[in-house]
Design a protein around this motif. Structure first.
Motif, PDB file in Angstrom:
ATOM      1  N   SER A 156      51.090  16.744  11.466  1.00 41.47           N
ATOM      2  CA  SER A 156      50.633  17.671  12.366  1.00 41.47           C
ATOM      3  C   SER A 156      49.582  18.567  11.505  1.00 41.47           C
ATOM      4  O   SER A 156      49.332  19.736  11.850  1.00 41.47           O
ATOM      5  N   ASN A 157      48.766  18.069  10.785  1.00 39.72           N
ATOM      6  CA  ASN A 157      47.646  18.909   9.943  1.00 39.72           C
ATOM      7  C   ASN A 157      48.246  19.936   9.209  1.00 39.72           C
ATOM      8  O   ASN A 157      47.883  21.188   9.412  1.00 39.72           O
ATOM      9  N   SER A 158      49.609  19.924   8.664  1.00 37.54           N
ATOM     10  CA  SER A 158      49.951  21.209   8.125  1.00 37.54           C
ATOM     11  C   SER A 158      50.591  20.894   6.311  1.00 37.54           C
ATOM     12  O   SER A 158      50.224  20.012   5.998  1.00 37.54           O
ATOM     13  N   TYR A 159      50.830  21.771   5.931  1.00 36.27           N
ATOM     14  CA  TYR A 159      51.265  21.649   4.539  1.00 36.27           C
ATOM     15  C   TYR A 159      52.798  22.351   4.394  1.00 36.27           C
ATOM     16  O   TYR A 159      52.958  23.358   4.939  1.00 36.27           O
ATOM     17  N   VAL A 160      53.659  21.830   3.667  1.00 34.41           N
ATOM     18  CA  VAL A 160      54.906  22.221   3.353  1.00 34.41           C
ATOM     19  C   VAL A 160      55.286  21.930   1.846  1.00 34.41           C
ATOM     20  O   VAL A 160      54.663  21.253   1.134  1.00 34.41           O
ATOM     21  N   ALA A 161      56.169  22.969   1.396  1.00 38.72           N
ATOM     22  CA  ALA A 161      56.785  22.776  -0.015  1.00 38.72           C
ATOM     23  C   ALA A 161      57.887  21.936  -0.019  1.00 38.72           C
ATOM     24  O   ALA A 161      58.830  22.114   0.590  1.00 38.72           O
ATOM     25  N   LEU A 162      57.709  20.702  -0.858  1.00 39.87           N
ATOM     26  CA  LEU A 162      58.906  19.768  -0.834  1.00 39.87           C
ATOM     27  C   LEU A 162      59.283  19.678  -2.274  1.00 39.87           C
ATOM     28  O   LEU A 162      58.542  19.768  -3.258  1.00 39.87           O
ATOM     29  N   ASN A 163      60.539  19.095  -2.410  1.00 43.71           N
ATOM     30  CA  ASN A 163      61.181  18.669  -3.565  1.00 43.71           C
ATOM     31  C   ASN A 163      61.201  17.169  -3.817  1.00 43.71           C
ATOM     32  O   ASN A 163      61.489  16.342  -2.881  1.00 43.71           O
ATOM     33  N   GLY A 164      61.350  16.689  -5.008  1.00 49.26           N
ATOM     34  CA  GLY A 164      61.515  15.264  -5.312  1.00 49.26           C
ATOM     35  C   GLY A 164      60.659  14.662  -6.108  1.00 49.26           C
ATOM     36  O   GLY A 164      59.492  15.194  -6.755  1.00 49.26           O
ATOM     37  N   THR A 165      61.312  13.495  -7.024  1.00 53.45           N
ATOM     38  CA  THR A 165      60.423  12.858  -7.875  1.00 53.45           C
ATOM     39  C   THR A 165      58.937  12.526  -7.343  1.00 53.45           C
ATOM     40  O   THR A 165      57.939  11.979  -8.010  1.00 53.45           O
ATOM     41  N   SER A 166      59.335  12.198  -6.149  1.00 55.74           N
ATOM     42  CA  SER A 166      57.915  11.541  -5.181  1.00 55.74           C
ATOM     43  C   SER A 166      56.798  12.610  -5.378  1.00 55.74           C
ATOM     44  O   SER A 166      55.550  12.397  -5.209  1.00 55.74           O
ATOM     45  N   MET A 167      57.130  13.797  -5.569  1.00 57.02           N
ATOM     46  CA  MET A 167      56.067  14.883  -5.919  1.00 57.02           C
ATOM     47  C   MET A 167      55.499  15.021  -7.014  1.00 57.02           C
ATOM     48  O   MET A 167      54.397  15.136  -7.208  1.00 57.02           O
ATOM     49  N   ALA A 168      56.487  14.689  -8.101  1.00 47.77           N
ATOM     50  CA  ALA A 168      56.009  14.542  -9.621  1.00 47.77           C
ATOM     51  C   ALA A 168      55.313  13.438  -9.889  1.00 47.77           C
ATOM     52  O   ALA A 168      54.432  13.230 -10.770  1.00 47.77           O
ATOM     53  N   ALA A 169      55.501  12.360  -9.172  1.00 56.19           N
ATOM     54  CA  ALA A 169      54.989  10.888  -9.986  1.00 56.19           C
ATOM     55  C   ALA A 169      53.425  10.935  -9.566  1.00 56.19           C
ATOM     56  O   ALA A 169      52.763  10.558 -10.412  1.00 56.19           O
ATOM     57  N   PRO A 170      53.011  11.270  -8.457  1.00 56.91           N
ATOM     58  CA  PRO A 170      51.436  11.310  -8.341  1.00 56.91           C
ATOM     59  C   PRO A 170      50.878  12.050  -9.360  1.00 56.91           C
ATOM     60  O   PRO A 170      49.713  11.962  -9.744  1.00 56.91           O
ATOM     61  N   MET A 171      51.353  13.471 -10.113  1.00 56.46           N
ATOM     62  CA  MET A 171      50.782  13.828 -10.989  1.00 56.46           C
ATOM     63  C   MET A 171      50.430  13.302 -12.207  1.00 56.46           C
ATOM     64  O   MET A 171      49.565  13.104 -12.773  1.00 56.46           O
ATOM     65  N   VAL A 172      51.497  12.318 -12.642  1.00 55.25           N
ATOM     66  CA  VAL A 172      51.355  11.382 -13.584  1.00 55.25           C
ATOM     67  C   VAL A 172      50.642  10.151 -13.220  1.00 55.25           C
ATOM     68  O   VAL A 172      49.719   9.688 -14.215  1.00 55.25           O
ATOM     69  N   SER A 173      50.377   9.896 -12.193  1.00 51.94           N
ATOM     70  CA  SER A 173      49.471   8.830 -11.878  1.00 51.94           C
ATOM     71  C   SER A 173      47.865   9.403 -11.955  1.00 51.94           C
ATOM     72  O   SER A 173      47.142   8.584 -12.413  1.00 51.94           O
ATOM     73  N   SER A 174      47.703  10.528 -11.613  1.00 50.98           N
ATOM     74  CA  SER A 174      46.610  11.070 -11.966  1.00 50.98           C
ATOM     75  C   SER A 174      46.210  11.273 -13.323  1.00 50.98           C
ATOM     76  O   SER A 174      44.935  11.255 -13.663  1.00 50.98           O
ATOM     77  N   LEU A 175      47.090  11.505 -14.126  1.00 50.11           N
ATOM     78  CA  LEU A 175      46.994  11.659 -15.550  1.00 50.11           C
ATOM     79  C   LEU A 175      46.434  10.259 -16.078  1.00 50.11           C
ATOM     80  O   LEU A 175      45.608  10.349 -16.745  1.00 50.11           O
ATOM     81  N   VAL A 176      47.305   9.158 -15.614  1.00 49.41           N
ATOM     82  CA  VAL A 176      46.862   7.963 -16.104  1.00 49.41           C
ATOM     83  C   VAL A 176      45.459   7.420 -15.627  1.00 49.41           C
ATOM     84  O   VAL A 176      44.674   7.000 -16.426  1.00 49.41           O
ATOM     85  N   ALA A 177      45.231   7.695 -14.339  1.00 52.03           N
ATOM     86  CA  ALA A 177      43.778   7.640 -14.009  1.00 52.03           C
ATOM     87  C   ALA A 177      42.693   8.258 -14.880  1.00 52.03           C
ATOM     88  O   ALA A 177      41.641   7.687 -15.063  1.00 52.03           O
ATOM     89  N   LEU A 178      43.031   9.499 -15.352  1.00 56.63           N
ATOM     90  CA  LEU A 178      42.088  10.218 -16.040  1.00 56.63           C
ATOM     91  C   LEU A 178      41.932   9.599 -17.351  1.00 56.63           C
ATOM     92  O   LEU A 178      40.844   9.640 -17.849  1.00 56.63           O
ATOM     93  N   MET A 179      42.955   9.208 -17.922  1.00 55.88           N
ATOM     94  CA  MET A 179      42.911   8.498 -19.323  1.00 55.88           C
ATOM     95  C   MET A 179      42.096   7.317 -19.087  1.00 55.88           C
ATOM     96  O   MET A 179      41.396   7.019 -19.998  1.00 55.88           O
ATOM     97  N   LEU A 180      42.279   6.430 -17.886  1.00 54.77           N
ATOM     98  CA  LEU A 180      41.674   5.267 -17.915  1.00 54.77           C
ATOM     99  C   LEU A 180      40.048   5.421 -17.525  1.00 54.77           C
ATOM    100  O   LEU A 180      39.431   4.757 -18.035  1.00 54.77           O
ATOM    101  N   SER A 181      39.686   6.551 -16.897  1.00 55.40           N
ATOM    102  CA  SER A 181      38.251   6.717 -16.475  1.00 55.40           C
ATOM    103  C   SER A 181      37.559   7.373 -17.807  1.00 55.40           C
ATOM    104  O   SER A 181      36.283   7.205 -17.824  1.00 55.40           O
TER     105      SER A 181
END
Length: 223
Positions: A156-181
């Motif tokens: 519904s086009n909204s934002y919420v504060a969430l908990n979980g390793t699913s919130m943490a993992a994309p940050m590491v994915s973005s780091l790996v993408a940056l390293m590869l780029s």
């Protein structure tokens, strides 16, 4: 990350909270065949902490034996991706249990992401590494990243504060993408080595786990 593009893959539907393993497999294979360099897996099987703690050692051993073949399948899938240059980043899980209670978390191939809080401590809910009973050559690559009260998109086009390793993992994915780029040709094993083997006191450590630090990790990987 410079020169990076996203490849969102829908594997769930609006009618069920369950995701069939076959759909996850199809999604991973699709990403591999599309030439993905990083695959973020913010999912996994779950077990209640209370259920695990009530099991006897014999029951736990039986559980690991019963799920052994399926765990090996996931390892083979990760190996296939790695042979194509794919880095897998996997959320460790949110049951507060040893990570390998999730059969998708028994392979040494992915980078496993645990959740830390604003105080730089592991959250109570995050799964954690347990290498007991494993040979030294089968050591998991783990890193902690923020996973508590993370603002994310929501229906519904909204934002919420969430908990979980699913919130943490994309940050590491973005780091790996940056390293590869920044350093083309960097291999999955090299990226895991950077996280595992560089002096951890140079970029922070939480127990036995390095803490996500974009600048320092890029510096120590000579990027």
């Amino acid at each position: 990350s410079p020169n990076c593009t996203l490849l969102p893959i829908q594997i769930s539907d609006e009618w069920s909270d369950m995701i069939w393993s076959s759909r996850i497999i199809d999604g991973v294979l699709y990403a591999i065949n599309q030439g993905a360099n990083v695959i973020n897996l913010s999912l996994g099987s779950s077990m209640a902490k209370e259920e695990w703690e009530m099991m006897s050692d014999q029951e736990k051993q039986a559980y690991f034996e019963f799920t052994k073949d399926e765990a090996e399948f996931w390892n083979e899938l990760y190996l296939l991706g790695e042979s194509r240059g794919v880095v897998f980043v996997k959320a460790a899980g949110n049951s507060g249990l040893p990570m390998h209670t999730d059969l998708m978390n028994r392979s040494p191939i992915p980078i496993y992401v645990l959740a830390s809080n604003k105080d730089g401590q592991l959250t109570e809910f995050t799964n954690y590494s347990n290498n007991s009973g494993r040979s030294e050559d089968v050591k998991m690559c783990c890193i902690a990243a923020p996973g508590e009260n993370i603002v994310s998109t929501f229906p519904s086009n909204s934002y919420v504060a969430l908990n979980g390793t699913s919130m943490a993992a994309p940050m590491v994915s973005s780091l790996v993408a940056l390293m590869l780029s920044k350093k083309k040709g960097l291999q999955p094993k090299e990226i895991r080595s950077i996280i595992q083997n560089k002096p951890k006191n140079s970029f922070g450590v939480l127990g036995e786990y390095p803490i996500l630090n974009f600048n320092i990790l890029l510096e120590i990987s000579d990027i």
